[in-house]
Design a protein around this motif. Sequence first.
Motif, mmCIF file in Angstrom:
data_model
loop_
_atom_site.group_PDB
_atom_site.id
_atom_site.type_symbol
_atom_site.label_atom_id
_atom_site.label_comp_id
_atom_site.label_asym_id
_atom_site.label_seq_id
_atom_site.Cartn_x
_atom_site.Cartn_y
_atom_site.Cartn_z
ATOM 1 N N ASP A 549 0.641 -1.147 0.067
ATOM 2 C CA ASP A 549 -0.143 0.173 0.110
ATOM 3 C C ASP A 549 0.929 1.213 0.136
ATOM 4 N N ASN A 550 2.042 1.311 0.768
ATOM 5 C CA ASN A 550 2.733 2.435 0.863
ATOM 6 C C ASN A 550 3.528 2.792 -0.533
ATOM 7 N N ALA A 551 3.851 1.593 -1.329
ATOM 8 C CA ALA A 551 4.605 1.499 -2.657
ATOM 9 C C ALA A 551 3.562 2.414 -3.407
ATOM 10 N N ASN A 552 2.334 2.032 -3.470
ATOM 11 C CA ASN A 552 1.307 2.561 -4.460
ATOM 12 C C ASN A 552 1.209 4.145 -4.066
ATOM 13 N N MET A 557 3.059 9.594 -5.842
ATOM 14 C CA MET A 557 3.748 10.807 -5.615
ATOM 15 C C MET A 557 5.202 11.004 -6.352
ATOM 16 N N GLY A 558 5.529 9.765 -6.885
ATOM 17 C CA GLY A 558 6.674 9.979 -7.811
ATOM 18 C C GLY A 558 7.922 9.942 -6.965
ATOM 19 N N ARG A 559 7.807 9.253 -5.912
ATOM 20 C CA ARG A 559 9.049 9.079 -5.068
ATOM 21 C C ARG A 559 9.487 7.657 -5.216
ATOM 22 N N MET A 560 10.086 7.433 -6.328
ATOM 23 C CA MET A 560 10.761 6.101 -6.658
ATOM 24 C C MET A 560 11.670 5.448 -5.814
ATOM 25 N N GLU A 561 12.567 6.399 -5.120
ATOM 26 C CA GLU A 561 13.300 5.622 -4.294
ATOM 27 C C GLU A 561 12.726 5.002 -2.957
ATOM 28 N N THR A 562 11.950 5.784 -2.510
ATOM 29 C CA THR A 562 10.942 4.864 -1.492
ATOM 30 C C THR A 562 10.518 3.928 -1.769
ATOM 31 N N VAL A 563 9.689 4.018 -3.157
ATOM 32 C CA VAL A 563 9.019 2.595 -3.776
ATOM 33 C C VAL A 563 10.023 1.523 -3.891
ATOM 34 N N GLN A 564 11.281 1.749 -4.134
ATOM 35 C CA GLN A 564 12.195 0.652 -4.258
ATOM 36 C C GLN A 564 12.593 0.090 -2.923
ATOM 37 N N LYS A 565 12.582 0.841 -2.034
ATOM 38 C CA LYS A 565 13.214 0.277 -0.718
ATOM 39 C C LYS A 565 11.716 -0.526 -0.248
ATOM 40 N N ASN A 566 10.512 -0.150 -0.428
ATOM 41 C CA ASN A 566 9.433 -0.928 0.008
ATOM 42 C C ASN A 566 9.474 -2.226 -0.683
#
Length: 752
Positions: A549-552, A557-566
């Motif tokens: 859910d956080n990755a979506n 929001m376009g925060r790809m670095e945070t998506v990659q960590k999730n």
Amino acid sequence: MSYMLSTTWRRYRFLFFIILAFTFVLVVGQTTLISRSQGLEQLQHRSSADLNRYLLSLQQKLDRYKDLPGLLSTHSTLTDALQQQDDPFLVQRANTYLEQVNQTINAADVYLMNNSGDTLAASNWADDRSFVGNNYAFRPYFKDAMKGKAGRYFALGSVSKKRGYYFSYPVYNVGEIIGVVVLKIDLNEIESDWTDPDLDIVVTDEDGVIFISTQTDWKFRTLRPLSQQGIQRIAESLRYGDHQLTALDIVEQKEREEGGTLVTLVDGKRINNEALDGVKAKEFLLLSRELAGSGLTVVVLASTKPVKVRMFYTALTIGFIFSALVLLVMVLLTRQRITRERVRFKLLETKALEANEARVRAIIDNTRAGLITLDAQGRIESMNSMAEKLFGYGEANVKYDYISKLLAQADRAICWRHITASDADRQEELFTEAQGLRQDGSVFPIELIIGHMDYGAIKRFIVTIHDITQRKQYEEELQHARELLEHRVEERTVDLTDANRKLLEEVEKHKNTQDELIQTAKLAVLGQMSAGINHELNQPLTAIRTYADNANAFLAMGRMETVQKNLNEISQLTERMAKIIHPLKEFSRKTSGNAEPVCLKNVHDGAMSIMYGRLSKVKAQVNWPDGLEYNYVMGDTVRLEQVLVNMISNALQAMEKQVTPVIDIALHCDEQWAVLLVRDHGPGIPRDDVNRVFEPFYTTKKAGQGLGLGLSISYRIIESMGGLLSVENHPQGGAVFKICLPRAQTPDNVIS
């Protein structure tokens, strides 16, 4: 005149022999007594010299060491260690110093005690049997030293259980006794040097207890019975361990005016009957002398056997001389009587020969075999009454006829070949079965033996004949019975073959059923652990959902670095779930059943992976031993995991009322076996049910917790691997399951 002398001799010969025997006994007895007295005197002189020699040997041995404790007590290394007992450096330096001293003086042990009797340092500090930390305040040598005296004492070591003689000396500091130095020496080499086949040497303490002896059975026995108070005193000092200190079986003592004591010891360990068969008595000449200043007494017991041997040969010599003189006189008298009797014997011999000939003839006539004598040409010379009955002929009717007349036509040739053969070609004896021919023309089976009979220079034959009609009938009946038995055996073999085939089918079915039952039990264990598995999987699943859910949200929001960590966290969580499920898949699969080397560390990892959830849920602690990765057994990894999972599960159920259950697992190994001990701290197994726990369907669990097959299946699994599963109650509570498995060789690539 001759008749009168003979009559007089017969009348008084009994009196003559009585006088002769009395004279013989008197002469031999007096000579023997003189020989015994001289032999004992020589034995005493020799034994006294030996006693002095052995006493000097022991004195020299003790004198070598007696002053060493006093010398050691002044060394600064030991006094520093006693003054600063809490300093490990000073204590270790004292240990090293005592070890070097002991190697130099070649004593058994050297050790240092404080004024409380605790051993502070010892020459054997690095050994498993080190004295360090032991308290010897109860030893008399410690008590003497604490009184300011040099102590001496003999006892068995309370740790080593070896005999030793102890020297002690106090350690002073400014006039105050702060400790004791003790030196222990081994007296075994003295005992090994004392060898004399006719002399037994013993050394006793002040209580008369033997602690050095050339006779192994005499050690820790006494020369005289001890009082109850003495036994109690010695037992409290632990001087001789648990030895009974029984007295030697001395049945007789006799003091000699010339010196020494004659003692008789019972030799023999069993009494066969009331007559004391099996028990022997040995006589010794006992001499003893105390070793000044040591409290020890050296005793020699010289066997009187050489004296008895000397007495025997003396008596034998005197008896021989006396007998020779008597015999010489009797020979001269007998020669005259023999001459008179010779004529009478000649007459009696002739009568005896005639009677013997009549007896032999009676034996021949009454024997159960037919006997026929033949001349060199095979003609009948005589036959006994049995031969007449067998053939129906009288001796007069066949005399000078050929033996062929009594044999069937087919058997005559072999008999004639034997009779007419030359001496070089003829067998020593002809033994054959033939057909006899009676006077009435009937035939009957016989056993025929033709042998040689030498009578002077004339060659003759003797024929022995046995009627074997009855034996032939028995042989025919036996042959018929054998054929009948072989027929029955063939029929029974067919039945047994069929029964064996059916039995093999049943065994195969039983094996398949047992394998299915083991697999079912494993799945049942997995079912019981389902709650723990769900708990382990729910946490990563919840986390995966949250990270997704956080990755979506971060993607929008376009925060790809945070998506990659999730996404990385989700990947790690899925890997963790795979590790949780993989051991369960391995545990549930069927095994090949082939024994192979198995590392106990792998078995530990598999079992703990399976039981992790359940152990965490009940907050249980499992204590495993170290070094499992270096120990291998012959077996099957999956089945061993199943057994350990079952053992741990049963232990948890036995301690279900405890807040923090504890399971202790120990490992003991030798060259052939590895033994795992699984102990719980529960109530244990009822005494009456210990022998039933491995029976199928036996259980003490509540309804719904199991069918009672787990332990039975575990027992079969361990047994199939060549091992053994057993159970017993621990003395401090709880049950202990013992798993014995054959050890396997550690692979070369494993670093120990």
